[in-house]
Design a protein around this motif. Structure first.
Motif, PDB file in Angstrom:
ATOM      1  N   SER A  79      -8.456 -10.883   7.380  1.00  0.00           N
ATOM      2  CA  SER A  79      -9.227 -10.205   8.421  1.00  0.00           C
ATOM      3  C   SER A  79     -10.722 -10.487   8.359  1.00  0.00           C
ATOM      4  CB  SER A  79      -9.015  -8.691   8.319  1.00  0.00           C
ATOM      5  OG  SER A  79      -9.581  -8.184   7.114  1.00  0.00           O
ATOM      6  N   HIS A 109      -4.024  -3.792  12.020  1.00  0.00           N
ATOM      7  CA  HIS A 109      -4.656  -2.579  11.497  1.00  0.00           C
ATOM      8  C   HIS A 109      -4.044  -2.274  10.143  1.00  0.00           C
ATOM      9  CE1 HIS A 109      -6.022   1.593  11.207  1.00  0.00           C
ATOM     10  NE2 HIS A 109      -6.830   1.350  12.217  1.00  0.00           N
ATOM     11  N   PRO A 110      -4.847  -1.836   9.159  1.00  0.00           N
ATOM     12  CA  PRO A 110      -4.304  -1.603   7.815  1.00  0.00           C
ATOM     13  C   PRO A 110      -3.295  -0.470   7.745  1.00  0.00           C
ATOM     14  CG  PRO A 110      -6.595  -0.875   7.943  1.00  0.00           C
ATOM     15  CD  PRO A 110      -6.311  -1.651   9.191  1.00  0.00           C
ATOM     16  N   GLN A 113     -14.518  -2.692   1.464  1.00  0.00           N
ATOM     17  CA  GLN A 113     -14.399  -1.815   2.626  1.00  0.00           C
ATOM     18  C   GLN A 113     -12.945  -1.413   2.862  1.00  0.00           C
ATOM     19  OE1 GLN A 113     -17.136  -4.599   5.187  1.00  0.00           O
ATOM     20  NE2 GLN A 113     -17.022  -2.628   6.211  1.00  0.00           N
ATOM     21  N   ILE A 114     -12.048  -2.385   2.755  1.00  0.00           N
ATOM     22  CA  ILE A 114     -10.622  -2.097   2.926  1.00  0.00           C
ATOM     23  C   ILE A 114     -10.142  -1.142   1.837  1.00  0.00           C
ATOM     24  CG2 ILE A 114      -8.309  -3.074   2.984  1.00  0.00           C
ATOM     25  CD1 ILE A 114      -9.934  -3.833   5.393  1.00  0.00           C
ATOM     26  N   GLN A 126       0.826  -1.202   0.000  1.00  0.00           N
ATOM     27  CA  GLN A 126       0.000   0.000   0.000  1.00  0.00           C
ATOM     28  C   GLN A 126       0.859   1.250   0.000  1.00  0.00           C
ATOM     29  OE1 GLN A 126      -2.779   1.288  -0.442  1.00  0.00           O
ATOM     30  NE2 GLN A 126      -2.746   3.231   0.671  1.00  0.00           N
ATOM     31  N   GLN A 172     -13.344  -6.854   0.919  1.00  0.00           N
ATOM     32  CA  GLN A 172     -12.262  -6.186   0.186  1.00  0.00           C
ATOM     33  C   GLN A 172     -12.643  -4.770  -0.186  1.00  0.00           C
ATOM     34  OE1 GLN A 172     -11.842  -5.180  -3.136  1.00  0.00           O
ATOM     35  NE2 GLN A 172      -9.663  -5.481  -3.625  1.00  0.00           N
ATOM     36  N   ILE A 207     -12.808  -9.040   6.517  1.00  0.00           N
ATOM     37  CA  ILE A 207     -13.505  -7.793   6.197  1.00  0.00           C
ATOM     38  C   ILE A 207     -13.598  -7.698   4.675  1.00  0.00           C
ATOM     39  CG2 ILE A 207     -13.477  -5.274   6.394  1.00  0.00           C
ATOM     40  CD1 ILE A 207     -11.787  -5.592   8.901  1.00  0.00           C
ATOM     41  N   ILE A 228      -5.354  -7.963   2.967  1.00  0.00           N
ATOM     42  CA  ILE A 228      -5.929  -7.648   4.277  1.00  0.00           C
ATOM     43  C   ILE A 228      -7.302  -8.289   4.430  1.00  0.00           C
ATOM     44  CG2 ILE A 228      -6.738  -5.778   5.764  1.00  0.00           C
ATOM     45  CD1 ILE A 228      -4.596  -3.996   4.447  1.00  0.00           C
ATOM     46  N   SER A 229      -8.096  -8.222   3.383  1.00  0.00           N
ATOM     47  CA  SER A 229      -9.433  -8.814   3.431  1.00  0.00           C
ATOM     48  C   SER A 229      -9.378 -10.324   3.646  1.00  0.00           C
ATOM     49  CB  SER A 229     -10.191  -8.505   2.137  1.00  0.00           C
ATOM     50  OG  SER A 229     -11.435  -9.150   2.106  1.00  0.00           O
ATOM     51  N   ALA A 288      -5.382  -4.435  -0.494  1.00  0.00           N
ATOM     52  CA  ALA A 288      -6.711  -4.569   0.105  1.00  0.00           C
ATOM     53  C   ALA A 288      -7.163  -6.027   0.110  1.00  0.00           C
ATOM     54  CB  ALA A 288      -7.714  -3.703  -0.649  1.00  0.00           C
TER      55      ALA A 288
END
Length: 205
Positions: A47, A140-141, A53-54, A13, A51, A49, A43-44, A40
């Motif tokens: 986590s 945390h991202p 949203q990230i 990132q 993709q 969460i 992380i998705s 993203a």
């Protein structure tokens, strides 16, 4: 310690963000956007969460990538430590929040303590500057530095806020359930050590 997947995603990132900040070549810009999407997706995947949203979170980051800064106040009174109960998770934390542009770190500590607890304070010592990736926080991202200021009460009385539902002092042997995205048990133990030994130097990393 920080999981490898998160370190890789943050580095990807950061490369993408720097490239998007400096590049004018349309083909390179598309490549950097793809890198951001890959970060993203990583992380998705780990986590749970979405993709999208990230990615929405990462897209908002512009300019040269640097760690975000959070500030928290460490307020002692007669061998007890001030905590606020967070409405968001029902757990306890030291009062604090994100640093704001136009405020010095000490001013952020003063404001956050007052807003979340009702106490007017003054900073007396910077206890610690911590990198969350080295402190046992949940993943945390973003890279984040946390600054902890020991502050003395000048005036005021306990008042809840839109973010906090209780304001209370706790002894070292009676620490409540902590909001561990904000502060860790090891850090609380360390701050009591600072309280009992005023000559300890500022912690970092």
């Amino acid at each position: 310690m920080q999981p490898k997947w998160l370190k890789w995603a943050q580095q990807i990132q950061a490369i993408a963000q720097k490239g998007l900040n400096y590049s004018t070549n349309p083909f390179q810009i598309e490549d950097y956007k793809l890198l951001r999407e890959i970060a993203a997706d990583i992380i998705s995947s780990y986590s749970q969460i979405e993709q999208s949203q990230i990615l929405d979170l990462l897209v908002k980051e512009i300019g040269y990538p640097t760690p975000k800064v959070a500030v928290r106040g460490v307020v002692f009174k007669e061998n007890t430590l001030l905590f606020v109960k967070e409405r968001s998770d029902g757990c306890y934390a030291l009062p604090g929040g994100w640093a704001e542009v136009g405020e010095s770190p000490g001013e952020v500590a003063i404001r956050e303590i007052f807003e979340e607890s009702g106490y007017q304070t003054r900073p007396v010592k910077l206890l610690a500057v911590y990198d969350i990736n080295k402190q046992g926080y949940p993943p945390h991202p973003h890279g984040i530095y946390k600054l902890f200021f020991q502050c003395e009460i000048i005036s005021g009385s306990p008042i809840s806020s839109i973010e906090t539902e209780e304001v209370k002092f706790f002894a070292e042997n009676n620490i409540p359930q902590l909001s561990t995205t904000r502060v860790t048990p090891a850090q609380i133990t360390r701050f009591f050590q600072h309280y009992y030994n005023r000559d300890l130097p500022t912690d970092f990393d």
